[in-house]
Design an enzyme around this catalytic site. Structure first.
Site, PDB file in Angstrom:
ATOM      1  N   SER A   1       0.900  -1.230   0.052  1.00  0.00           N
ATOM      2  CA  SER A   1       0.006   0.006   0.012  1.00  0.00           C
ATOM      3  C   SER A   1       0.695   1.143  -0.129  1.00  0.00           C
ATOM      4  O   SER A   1       1.731   1.303   0.656  1.00  0.00           O
ATOM      5  CB  SER A   1      -0.795  -0.130   1.316  1.00  0.00           C
ATOM      6  OG  SER A   1      -1.976   0.932   1.092  1.00  0.00           O
ATOM      7  N   GLU A   2       0.642   2.205  -0.755  1.00  0.00           N
ATOM      8  CA  GLU A   2       1.729   3.224  -1.228  1.00  0.00           C
ATOM      9  C   GLU A   2       1.608   4.118  -0.087  1.00  0.00           C
ATOM     10  O   GLU A   2       2.775   4.918   0.002  1.00  0.00           O
ATOM     11  CB  GLU A   2       1.400   4.145  -2.383  1.00  0.00           C
ATOM     12  CG  GLU A   2       0.051   4.648  -2.397  1.00  0.00           C
ATOM     13  CD  GLU A   2      -0.873   3.932  -3.241  1.00  0.00           C
ATOM     14  OE1 GLU A   2      -1.020   2.650  -2.881  1.00  0.00           O
ATOM     15  OE2 GLU A   2      -1.877   4.647  -3.847  1.00  0.00           O
ATOM     16  N   ASN A   3       1.000   4.122   1.133  1.00  0.00           N
ATOM     17  CA  ASN A   3       1.290   5.020   2.319  1.00  0.00           C
ATOM     18  C   ASN A   3       2.117   4.121   3.160  1.00  0.00           C
ATOM     19  O   ASN A   3       2.343   4.421   4.320  1.00  0.00           O
ATOM     20  CB  ASN A   3      -0.076   5.276   3.002  1.00  0.00           C
ATOM     21  CG  ASN A   3      -0.999   3.836   3.393  1.00  0.00           C
ATOM     22  OD1 ASN A   3      -1.036   2.985   2.400  1.00  0.00           O
ATOM     23  ND2 ASN A   3      -1.227   3.965   4.525  1.00  0.00           N
TER      24      ASN A   3
END
Lengths: 224, 234
Positions: A48-50
């Site tokens: 997840s890019e976060n």
């Protein structure tokens, strides 16, 4: 023509093409369903890019943690083996070519694999998020979408008229009618619903398609 | 003696001046320094430039600064969310300047500012409206665009633990933009749940080393976006 695939059945079909051992980023919305339909026995790690690798499903009631959300800002969990990292490292993974597959939605895909999926150009307030980085850096970009818009307009087109997310980046489109690969020869139909005539599929597509010599019927089980 | 711990949220934001550029950590509710943001709203500095992934929801966090008319310009990747009505309205009425930046480019521009990089070329956004007007250059047969660093006067960041030197440990996905923002700001202000004794943090697990942090304030029970939004809905 019968048997147009629903969202979960498209997700199931995408899942078949994700190899064991892949690192995968799923876009917000329909692509998130892919996590529910992976083939048994494959170990696939979601990024997840976060700042999460090894993202798990939504938490059980009482287990929610506001410091653990996915790219869609929804509460999630971390699986054993998972890790956290900051945003610059996260996008080093993405831009640096370390993500095997990203799965995204689309407004339009052109015959050369250009993708438009971040703004209709008419939005009061556009948002781009990580989509442009994902398509620039992922080894393969899968698009999961209905074959046509609600109005019946083709989403696979000669040239995108909507603002682009990236140029020549799409590997494969998984639609409710067909699986279409994008390469130097333009869009090639690898699978289509068995009782859908190629001409009918072509009618719903805005650019010439080619049917692969070894094309197969698009077979997806009825899911709950 | 080095002691970066201040006594109150009010003290932590006391010198954030009109016209300041402020990096704000957080991704959605994770890592959002809501207590610092509300202290800044209370302080009332105006004409701020906010650099953050999102633009806040309801009247919470960044949205509270926006609603108070304190922000002239916002730089972010994804301003639109469920319940992001404040930024929606301001933008529609032309009362705020918005710069939309791809999320990875935003993170790297912030990191570059902290790392002393004068600019960098990235393939992200090539061929899109967000690359228009930017210098293009081909490396290894692939087109790239030039992106410039985003410096800040202040960073507002949330972490889990700090010591008085300013070493930071984060919890879960709270980390997100925190480490690069602490590097990039002239004054990095961090709210933590717990301040521990020097030497108590395992040096192998420190994520943001003390040199990048200027000010620490303990907020043992931070405001919860979910609770505040639920209360607004009542």
């Amino acid at each position: 023509m019968t048997g147009r695939l629903g969202r979960d059945r498209i997700a199931w079909r995408v899942g078949r093409d994700i190899p064991d051992g892949s690192f995968v980023n799923l876009g917000i919305g329909m692509p998130e369903l892919v996590a529910n339909h992976l083939p048994e026995g494959r170990e696939i790690v979601f990024q997840s890019e976060n700042g999460i690798l090894g993202m798990g499903p939504r938490p059980e009631p009482g287990e929610e943690d506001e410091e653990l959300v996915n790219a869609g800002k929804k509460l999630v969990t971390l699986l054993p083996g998972g890790s956290f990292f900051h945003h610059a490292d996260s996008f080093a993974m993405i831009r640096g070519g370390h993500i095997d597959i990203c799965v995204l939605g689309a407004f339009q895909v052109s015959r050369t694999g250009d993708l438009a999926n971040w703004t209709t150009g008419m939005d009061a307030l556009p948002g781009v998020g990580g989509a442009m980085d994902l398509v620039a850096g992922s080894k393969r970009v899968f698009v999961m979408t209905t074959h046509t818009t609600r109005n019946g307009d083709p989403k696979i087109v000669e040239e995108c008229v909507l603002p682009l997310t990236g140029k020549g980046c799409v590997s494969t489109v998984y639609s409710d009618l067909a699986v279409v690969d994008f390469g130097p020869d333009g869009p090639v139909v690898r699978e289509k619903l068995e009782d859908l005539d190629f001409d009918e599929l072509q009618d719903r597509t805005g650019t010439p398609l080619r049917l692969a010599n070894d094309w197969k019927p698009l077979e997806v089980p009825i899911l709950d | 003696m080095m002691n970066k711990v201040v006594d109150s949220l009010e003290d932590a934001v006391a010198d954030i001046h009109d016209g300041a550029v402020v990096h704000v950590g957080g991704f959605g509710m994770a890592g959002s320094p809501i207590d610092l943001l509300h202290a800044l709203a209370e302080r009332g500095a105006r004409d701020l430039t906010i650099v953050s992934n999102n633009a806040g929801v309801g009247r919470v966090g960044i949205a509270r600064l926006l609603a108070g008319g304190q922000v002239g310009r916002i730089v972010c990747s994804f301003p639109r969310q469920d319940n992001s009505t404040v930024i929606d309205d301001l933008h529609r009425e032309g009362r705020i300047e918005l710069e939309l930046v791809p999320q990875g480019t935003l993170a790297e521009r912030i990191r570059a500012a902290g790392a002393g990089i004068g600019g960098f070329y990235t393939p992200t956004s090539v061929g899109t409206p967000l690359a228009e007007g930017k210098e293009h250059r081909v490396f290894d047969g692939r087109e790239h665009v030039l992106e410039l660093p985003i410096h800040a006067d202040f960073a507002l960041v949330k972490a889990e633990k700090a010591d008085r030197w300013g070493n930071l440990v984060y919890r879960k996905a709270q980390r997100n933009f925190g480490p690069p923002m602490c590097m990039a700001a002239t004054t990095a202000v961090v709210q933590v749940r717990t301040v521990v004794e020097l030497g108590e943090l395992d040096p192998e697990t420190v994520v943001t080393p003390s040199i990048f942090v200027d000010r620490v304030v303990a907020v043992p029970n931070p405001l919860s976006e979910r609770e505040l939004i639920a209360r607004e809905g009542e």
